[in-house]
Motif scaffolding. Structure first.
Motif, mmCIF file in Angstrom:
data_model
loop_
_atom_site.group_PDB
_atom_site.id
_atom_site.type_symbol
_atom_site.label_atom_id
_atom_site.label_comp_id
_atom_site.label_asym_id
_atom_site.label_seq_id
_atom_site.Cartn_x
_atom_site.Cartn_y
_atom_site.Cartn_z
ATOM 1 N N GLY A 1 6.788 6.765 -3.368
ATOM 2 C CA GLY A 1 6.153 5.786 -4.307
ATOM 3 C C GLY A 1 6.870 5.969 -5.609
ATOM 4 N N VAL B 1 -0.342 4.876 -6.390
ATOM 5 C CA VAL B 1 -0.512 4.072 -7.406
ATOM 6 C C VAL B 1 -0.996 4.558 -8.653
ATOM 7 C CG1 VAL B 1 -0.893 1.597 -8.131
ATOM 8 C CG2 VAL B 1 -0.154 2.042 -5.878
ATOM 9 N N ASP B 2 -2.291 5.066 -8.588
ATOM 10 C CA ASP B 2 -3.014 5.777 -9.874
ATOM 11 C C ASP B 2 -2.235 6.486 -10.486
ATOM 12 O OD1 ASP B 2 -5.096 3.952 -9.571
ATOM 13 O OD2 ASP B 2 -6.458 5.604 -8.456
ATOM 14 N N PHE C 1 9.413 3.188 -7.163
ATOM 15 C CA PHE C 1 9.169 2.635 -8.671
ATOM 16 C C PHE C 1 10.361 2.827 -9.611
ATOM 17 C CE2 PHE C 1 7.507 3.647 -12.975
ATOM 18 C CZ PHE C 1 6.807 2.409 -13.114
ATOM 19 N N THR D 1 0.914 4.986 -12.300
ATOM 20 C CA THR D 1 0.206 4.255 -13.479
ATOM 21 C C THR D 1 0.152 5.130 -14.729
ATOM 22 O OG1 THR D 1 -0.617 2.920 -11.740
ATOM 23 C CG2 THR D 1 -1.025 2.314 -14.168
ATOM 24 N N ASP E 1 0.944 -1.292 0.025
ATOM 25 C CA ASP E 1 -0.098 -0.015 -0.107
ATOM 26 C C ASP E 1 0.901 1.256 -0.013
ATOM 27 O OD1 ASP E 1 -1.649 1.995 0.303
ATOM 28 O OD2 ASP E 1 -2.351 1.367 2.540
#
Lengths: 542, 314, 309
Positions: free
Chosen positions: C275, C87-88, C279, C91, C74
């Protein structure tokens, strides 16, 4: 053999370089379409969480409060009638019957009550940063700050579907115009309570304004289309509003020049500094320029030697040439500032700046030199120590700082180090008084001098200078306690005299202006006193 | 991810460094026999390379102006003159003036001092650390490689902006903190390129031969492997100087670069992006000087390498 | 080989953990927080926000909470973009950066290697000098200058392209150029430099003497040995380019990851910083892992899975 090889390699290079096909269509806005730049993705389109101009620019098309601003006056919008009690503390609002949400529901008084109380909820998910805009309402602050207040004690109540009763903490003459502000927008109670993340995407979004959200490509573009059941649908001529999110000023300028935008510059875009200077010089007909109620100034750290000395502060303020700065450095139609409250803010009957014309100080390099020596002597110093003038990256901050440092150097013989500081570090330094002199700017929250005056009270949340003056605090209190506009304005003018004339707690530099490039076919777009745009009644005439 | 123009590979071309390496590169096993002493041979080859000599001449001229240029004009690099803004080149202001009426000639050469110092020192630091780390990774392999590799990757991936902000807040802004901030991650690219080279070279016959004759690890790395990796090292270095120069301009936005009124080439070019449409000389002079300097560096660097390596005489 | 891959994977996960820890404390160490604005919110409102995000807890506690969430995969919600999950955002924006990045990488490698080869074949001839001159200019002129000038002349003046956006194939041309000029120049120089050495090497001479065709020699022998430095460079370059360049994305109005990353730092959007960092690191480590495998394929003498030295 070598030649053959080379030929092969060259053809590879060539074929890659050619890439795709060719041809390019710069389709202008089709029909009634208005295109402007937001500069960035709006952080939110939820009225409770909004606190910035990008969000409010989009939201001014999507939502409507009880009133809306038209030519500087608050007119009824979602409200049909607003009755104010004798003491100015109680507002009874009738909601118009034909007000609709974009999902077909009727807009009710309950939606307003729900929305405001939701914004004030200290446990909202996440809490609302601008909740304090509702503190005019009785019990609002106590509830929002967990200071013993409960939600039931907040002075807003829907007595029936169409009647809203509001109780204020203090009489507030400008409350009707506050009702148009975005923190006072309603939200659809049924939709929002069922889906807390309702404002995340276009397909779950429900609004009550002249437009509705037809698409939201995050960080790329937003499209609005007219809301057919809007009560004043006939006044809405645009068929589409298209927002792009371009952060680079020269890109925005190129898009405007190639007809990909109808509007460039403030409130959310920008015109490159040098280009603006050229446009002004050439008197370009597409350039629209008007004053903005916003003051650009420098903070002195009033708690740090030698800036704790009023004479030193005055000397610094008197030793610069403001006209030269606006004419030759910032170059955007700014106006030299010799006070703190900018033009465009209401006084009693006229503009506050037209009513209060006291000259708090004049520029005079020789006088400044004397004052500086006196001030330093009072502090037991013989020479002005080298100090730092800090600013953040962007806009005209650096050239203005360089010019002022040079003027101080030439006129007072002092050495100033100019220093760019990363944005949040800069803010942190300013709040914690870890600076000597720092850039600052303040734009109005509402159209009353108070939005400039009450920030300098002792311990005020935005008083990041260390300035503290009991008389000043008392004058602010006095202005708060009365409804009599003349008495309020007098008290605030006296306060300004203390702030600038007596103490020079801050150094005013210039009043900003709104500069925009507008295509000639765009009609009836409004810019208000604080530089906010109203495109809802705009139309295209080709 | 590297922000802005810091997609960087830093290092420097420092002739003295190569002068040291040069002696060691002689005993690389190769075909060309020598008659003169190695040093003379190299100097001779360099001397007869007219391209390299012209470049050296240009570099000398640039250094000369960087030192004396700011004092050649009546104007200093910091004083504003709001009545002489944005003037084109003239007899008074040889390179014109900027938006605050400051003399671009004086600023450009002051900028040369700053940018060249930062570019060269940062690049040299990257070269030393990068070659050392890359050499160790490539030669020892195994655990050493794995650990250093992971270490360099973690360092490379830490948000550079955060590092810069921290350095500026904790250490303040001066020439050394700027170079420090650049070096923290600057050496990594160099080390990865050197690592790859050495992994390839260390299994070649002459290295195996040297090892079988009992040569030690550092001896092999310094005498055989690094000299034979000079080509990629020099090319990586040629990228390092300009990227350090532009990284400095980028850092100044975060409060860690050279602060005004001092100028650097990077900052001048950055500022000129606002005005180049109207006052092209404000972009042209700093960018032109930078490009000419880089060309000279590169051609001279190529010449140096050719001089070291007689194989190049095809 | 399987055990080798597994061991690498464990090492990469360990590195990511170290990175997450370092980044967490680093971003908490620098001044500022997500709620600071030009206009300060009242202290009490600030307190509500600080409590909501758990910033009132001791740092180690916040760290443990973050780790726990990370183990549950998460990455949290953005603190700046309301109702948007990290995450959205990743992406969505990675899609743009990847599309553009892949084109830019292909162009960089193909053009860079090709012109580097030409230069090497014509070592010290005029064409070599011209190519190297162009390559040096390509390295000395930064991409923000190229992008700005290119946009002004080709999109505004000549109207060959749209000023901004990535809506059709033509929209890729200018951003790709801005992204690839430096890598092309660098790869060309790198290729030339190693190819000159390789072409002069004994085994190439031997191959020539054996009468093998130039093309065969070039591809089977020379390129193989000459491309290793390029491969070393292309690994991290791939990670950098597909995760976006803030300069190119800002100028061409592309909603890519590079711009989000820079913005997340200036907004102190802690969850988003973490995040994107993780990534990016995962991509970087993966691409360097692939680079190592590529070494072994290009030059079988390089042993990656056994202890060397």
């Amino acid at each position: 053999m070598k030649a053959k090889l080379t030929l092969l390699l060259v053809s590879i290079v060539a074929s890659v370089a050619v890439l795709a096909g060719c041809g390019n269509d710069n389709s202008g806005g089709a029909g009634q379409e208005f295109r402007m730049n937001l500069g960035a993705e709006p952080p939110t389109l939820d009225p409770a969480l909004m606190q910035d101009q990008v969000s409010s620019t989009v939201m001014s098309g999507l939502f409507e409060g009880l009133t809306r601003m038209e030519n500087g006056e608050a007119v009824n919008a979602m409200a049909e009638d607003i009755a104010v009690s004798e003491d100015g503390l109680k507002y009874t609002v009738k909601i118009r019957q034909d007000a609709k949400w974009s999902n077909g529901d009727a807009v009710t008084a309950h939606d307003f009550e729900y929305s405001w109380k939701r914004t004030l909820d200290p446990n909202l998910n996440p809490p609302a940063p601008y909740a304090y805009q509702l503190y005019y309402i009785k019990g609002a602050e106590e509830y929002n700050t967990n200071a013993g207040g409960t939600v039931d004690q907040v002075g807003v109540k829907a007595t029936d579907d169409l009647t809203l009763e509001i109780e204020l903490k203090n009489p507030t003459p400008y409350f009707k115009s506050l009702l148009s502000f975005y923190t006072y927008y309603p939200v659809n109670k049924a939709v929002v309570s069922a889906n807390p993340a309702w404002a995340a995407e276009a397909d779950t979004y429900v609004s009550n304004g002249p437009f509705k959200l037809s698409s939201w490509a995050h960080s790329d573009s937003i499209d609005l289309v007219p809301f057919e059941d809007y009560y004043d649908r006939d006044s809405i001529k645009l068929e589409k509003v298209h927002f792009v999110m371009i952060s680079d000023a020269s890109t925005e300028s190129n898009m405007y020049e190639t007809d990909e935008l109808d509007w460039s510059g403030k409130p959310t875009g920008s015109i490159p500094v040098e280009q603006l200077a050229q446009l002004i010089q050439d008197k370009n007909p597409e350039l629209v320029s008007q004053p903005q109620a916003s003051t650009y100034y420098y903070n002195f750290n009033n708690s740090k030697k030698p800036f704790n000395n009023a004479k030193v502060r005055k000397a610094l303020s008197m030793a610069i040439d403001r006209q030269a700065i606006v004419d030759k450095v910032s170059k955007g139609n700014e106006v030299p500032a010799f006070a703190f409250v900018p033009p465009g803010i209401h006084g009693v009957t006229k503009d506050f700046r037209d009513e209060i014309t006291t000259e708090y100080f004049t520029e005079n390099a020789d006088e400044a030199k004397k004052l500086l020596a006196e001030g330093l002597a009072e502090e037991g110093m013989t020479a002005m120590p080298e100090f730092e003038l800090s600013y953040n990256e962007g806009g005209v901050h650096q050239p203005v700082a360089e010019a002022i440092a040079d003027m101080w150097n030439k006129n007072l013989g002092i050495t100033v180090k100019t220093q760019t500081v990363e944005w949040k570090v800069f803010l942190q330094n300013r709040t914690s008084l870890a600076y000597d002199v720092a850039r600052a700017g303040w734009g109005a929250d509402y159209n009353d001098p108070m939005t400039y005056i009450d920030m300098w009270i002792t311990g005020g949340g935005n008083n990041d200078t260390g300035f503290s003056n009991a008389e000043y605090d008392a004058l602010v209190k006095e202005a708060y306690s009365t409804q009599d506009q003349q008495a309020r304005v007098d008290a605030m003018a006296k306060a300004e005299q203390i702030l600038i004339g007596d103490n020079m707690a801050i150094m005013p530099i210039f009043y900003s202006s709104v500069n925009t490039l507008v295509k000639p076919h765009v009609k009836n777009v409004g810019i208000d006193y604080k530089g906010d745009i109203d495109y809802t009644r705009a139309y295209i005439e080709k | 991810m590297q922000p802005a123009n810091v997609e960087s590979h830093k290092g420097s071309i420092d002739p003295s460094k190569f002068a040291k390496l040069e002696k060691k590169s002689n005993d690389v096993v190769e075909s060309a026999p020598k008659s003169r002493s190695a040093g003379q041979e190299i100097l001779y080859r360099l001397y007869t390379n007219s391209w390299a000599m012209v470049s050296l001449g240009i570099l000398v001229v640039i250094v000369f102006f960087a030192i004396f240029g700011p004092h050649m004009t009546a104007h200093n690099y910091y004083s504003n003159n709001l009545d002489a803004q944005n003037q084109g080149p003239s007899g008074d202001h040889w390179f014109g003036t900027d938006s605050l009426g400051r003399d671009i000639w004086a600023r450009a050469w002051k900028g040369a001092q700053i940018s060249l110092t930062i570019g060269l020192v940062a690049a040299l630091a990257d070269l030393l650390i990068g070659v050392l780390m890359g050499g160790m990774m490539g030669y020892f392999g195994g655990k050493v490689d794995e650990i250093l590799n992971r270490f360099s990757e973690v360092l490379y991936a830490i948000p550079y902006l955060l590092v810069v902000i921290l350095v500026s807040v904790v250490l303040g802004s001066n020439m050394w903190t700027i170079i420090l901030a650049m070096t923290i991650t600057g050496w990594i690219n160099m080390s990865w390129i050197v690592r790859g080279q050495i992994m390839q070279l260390k299994n070649q016959e002459y290295v195996l031969a040297a090892r079988s004759m009992g040569a030690g690890g550092f001896h092999i790395v310094l005498r055989h492997l690094i000299p034979n990796s000079l080509g990629p090292i020099i090319v990586t270095l040629t990228l390092s100087v300009p990227s350090a120069i532009f990284a400095e301009a980028f850092l100044s936005f975060l409060g860690l670069g050279v602060q005004s009124p001092a100028a650097s080439w990077g900052v001048m070019i950055n500022d000129a992006m606002e005005t180049w449409k109207y006052y092209p000389w404000q972009l042209l002079f700093p960018a032109g000087l930078l490009t000419i300097t880089m060309l000279a560096f590169n051609v001279f660097g190529d010449g140096l390498r050719d001089a070291f390596d007689p194989k190049m005489k095809v | 080989m399987f055990r080798y891959v597994l061991r690498k994977l464990v090492n990469i996960l360990l590195s990511l953990f170290v990175l997450a820890t370092a980044t967490f404390f680093l971003m908490k160490a620098i001044p500022g927080d997500p709620f600071m604005q030009e206009k300060n919110v009242p202290a009490a409102v600030r307190e509500n926000l600080i409590k909501y995000y758990g910033f009132d807890k001791p740092l180690w506690h916040q760290y443990l909470i973050y780790l726990k969430n990370l183990l549950n995969l998460d990455l949290g919600m953005s603190m700046r973009q309301q109702y948007q999950s990290v995450v959205d955002i990743i992406t969505r924006s990675f899609k743009y950066s990847l599309q553009l990045g892949v084109v830019a990488i292909i162009v960089s490698v193909v053009v860079g290697v090709a012109i580097g080869l030409i230069a090497a074949l014509y070592n010290r001839k005029l064409i070599d000098r011209l190519i190297m001159l162009a390559a040096t200019v390509g390295i000395a002129v930064p991409n923000f200058v190229l992008a700005t000038l290119g946009q002004y002349y080709f999109a505004n003046k000549l109207r060959w392209f749209h000023v901004a956006g990535l809506h059709g194939p033509m929209d890729y041309v200018l951003p790709t150029l801005a992204l690839s000029v430096l890598p092309i120049a660098f790869i060309a120089r790198l290729t030339r430099s190693t190819m000159i050495e390789v072409l002069a090497a004994d085994y190439i001479r031997t191959a020539k003497a054996k009468g093998l065709g130039s093309l065969t020699i070039l591809i089977r022998h020379a390129l193989r040995n000459g491309l290793l430095p390029v491969v070393s460079y292309v690994g991290p370059m791939t990670a950098n380019i597909i995760t976006g360049s803030v300069v190119v994305e800002s100028i061409f109005g592309i909603a890519g990851l590079g711009k989000f990353f820079t913005d997340s730092v200036s907004n102190r959007d802690y969850t988003l910083i973490m995040g994107i960092t993780l990534f990016y690191a995962a991509i970087l480590m993966a691409s360097r892992f692939i680079t190592d495998i590529a070494y072994a394929i290009i030059d079988p003498r390089i042993k990656i899975s056994k202890k060397g030295g």
